[in-house]
Enzyme design. Structure first.
Site, PDB file in Angstrom:
ATOM      1  NE  ARG A 123       4.614  -3.084   3.120  1.00  0.00           N
ATOM      2  CZ  ARG A 123       4.506  -4.378   2.845  1.00  0.00           C
ATOM      3  NH1 ARG A 123       5.613  -5.079   2.581  1.00  0.00           N
ATOM      4  NH2 ARG A 123       3.327  -4.967   2.829  1.00  0.00           N
ATOM      5  CE  LYS A 130       2.377  -2.367   7.248  1.00  0.00           C
ATOM      6  NZ  LYS A 130       1.735  -1.304   6.447  1.00  0.00           N
ATOM      7  CG  HIS A 185       3.318   3.798   0.258  1.00  0.00           C
ATOM      8  ND1 HIS A 185       4.194   2.870   0.788  1.00  0.00           N
ATOM      9  CD2 HIS A 185       2.140   3.135   0.117  1.00  0.00           C
ATOM     10  CE1 HIS A 185       3.574   1.721   0.972  1.00  0.00           C
ATOM     11  NE2 HIS A 185       2.327   1.850   0.555  1.00  0.00           N
ATOM     12  NE  ARG A 207       3.472  -1.745  -0.790  1.00  0.00           N
ATOM     13  CZ  ARG A 207       3.782  -3.027  -0.929  1.00  0.00           C
ATOM     14  NH1 ARG A 207       4.810  -3.371  -1.678  1.00  0.00           N
ATOM     15  NH2 ARG A 207       3.062  -3.961  -0.356  1.00  0.00           N
ATOM     16  CG  HIS A 259      -0.295  -6.088  -0.783  1.00  0.00           C
ATOM     17  ND1 HIS A 259       0.415  -5.629  -1.864  1.00  0.00           N
ATOM     18  CD2 HIS A 259      -0.746  -4.987  -0.117  1.00  0.00           C
ATOM     19  CE1 HIS A 259       0.376  -4.304  -1.875  1.00  0.00           C
ATOM     20  NE2 HIS A 259      -0.303  -3.893  -0.826  1.00  0.00           N
ATOM     21  CE1 TYR A 263      -1.616  -0.248  -4.847  1.00  0.00           C
ATOM     22  CE2 TYR A 263      -2.239  -2.079  -3.441  1.00  0.00           C
ATOM     23  CZ  TYR A 263      -1.469  -0.963  -3.684  1.00  0.00           C
ATOM     24  OH  TYR A 263      -0.563  -0.556  -2.743  1.00  0.00           O
TER      25      TYR A 263
END
Length: 372
Positions: A216, A241, A311, A314, A337, A346
């Site tokens: 990120r 995060k 982003h 990413r 994640h 994805y």
């Protein structure tokens, strides 16, 4: 004084009638309290245990904290990384003067409704200006998540007994499919070439790290020299995060760039990508990014789903990891994640690979071949 009110409801799952008892405590000069119990005996016992002056005084003291004051405590505690300052500032503006104990789900839903009509805002060198575009459901949900984190914090510290956003009282909006744009190899090359020509010397290495780590923006910008282990080829993120630590893999070109950058690092900053004007802070890359994106010819869509943003690097990185044979669990180790479900989005980005897999595994059906 205390009172108990009996009421009945129909259980949606079983269809049976359920009797509940709500206990109330009301005293002049103190906030009222109530709680639901399965039996009248439990309700009466709760009133007896909580009606003393000491219990009421404690409750009044906790309930006397305003939301603005609570948010200050929340920020100072540093317990949540995903609640942005802009989102928290909105809640201070909307409900900051209200006592935490008196904020209802109706207050919160009303403020969220205002977000749907207010429109987005963007940061410019001249201050915050309207973007002219409505906020997406996903963005509004982020505002709600930030406030929910504040109430979780309050509940954990005994400021409130009940979370006003739980129990379906504040519903999440249905979000769209999310950004689907990924960069082609040719676009990656153009982006890096333009980054080399940016006025900020660190832009090339910054973009290269984004593309090669699938990290990120905030994770790379907040890297400190103490987080790097160039010998092992990793950068250790202590707090991400999702709250978990992880290591970023540093490819050879990134390691070389970091080694060169370390020779000219300022004494008064530990940030790798520091602001030259304020070395004690990470660089604000928004203006530099807009320049690089436009010069690379990637400012080519107003559709938020297909627009190239920072982003996008990413999304591109995670997609390439999956396309090169990694399963979702392996990709999650690199991308950070928290759940595999978050990586499911994805899979459709690598849809071009499905035909090749099908041809290999199933294309020989009916031919007598053992393959397929």
């Amino acid at each position: 004084m205390g009172s108990v009110v009996e009421h009945k409801r129909t259980d949606k799952r079983t269809g049976k009638t359920v009797t509940q008892y709500r206990a109330h405590i009301r005293r002049v000069g103190f906030g009222s309290r109530s709680k639901v119990f399965a039996t009248k005996r439990e309700a009466l016992d709760w009133i007896r245990n909580n009606e003393s002056d000491n219990a009421l005084t404690k409750r009044a003291s906790a309930g006397g904290k305003t939301l603005a004051s609570l948010i200050e405590d929340f920020i100072a505690a540093g317990v949540c990384q995903y609640a942005s300052q802009a989102h928290l500032a909105y809640w201070c503006d909307q409900l900051g003067n209200k006592l935490v104990s008196e904020i209802t789900h109706g207050d919160i839903n009303g403020a969220l409704l205002s977000l749907r009509t207010r429109g987005g805002r963007r940061f410019t060198p001249d201050g915050i200006k309207p973007s002219g575009k409505p906020l997406t459901p996903a963005t509004i949900n982020r505002y709600a998540a930030a406030l929910s984190a504040v109430f979780n914090f309050a509940q954990a510290h005994g400021v409130i007994d009940a979370h006003p956003m739980k129990g379906g009282k504040v519903k999440k909006l249905k979000e769209g499919p999310g950004r689907q744009r990924i960069l082609t190899p040719e676009e990656e090359t153009r982006l890096l070439e333009t980054a080399r020509a940016a006025r900020w010397d660190g832009m090339y290495l910054f973009v290269l790290m984004l593309l090669t780590t699938a990290a990120r923006k905030s994770e790379v910008l907040n890297l400190r020299w103490r987080d790097l282990d160039l010998g092992r080829g990793i950068a250790v993120l202590g707090k991400t995060k999702n709250g978990a630590a992880r290591a970023l893999p540093l490819v050879a070109e990134v390691r070389k760039g970091l080694a060169e950058l370390s020779k000219v690092r300022p004494i008064n900053s530990d940030f790798v990508f520091y602001d030259p004007k304020q070395p004690g802070r990470p660089k604000n890359v928004d203006t530099a990014w807009q320049f690089v994106r436009e010069r690379a010819g990637l400012n080519d869509s107003d559709d938020p789903v297909h627009r190239v943003v920072l982003h996008t690097t990413r999304h591109t990185g995670v997609t390439k990891i999956i396309r090169n044979g990694a399963n979702l669990a392996q990709a999650a180790l690199i991308s950070g994640h928290k759940t595999l479900a978050m990586l499911k989005r994805y899979e459709h980005l690598a849809a071009d690979d499905v035909l090749q897999l099908a041809e290999h595994a199933l294309g020989k059906v009916g031919t007598g071949s053992s393959k397929g």
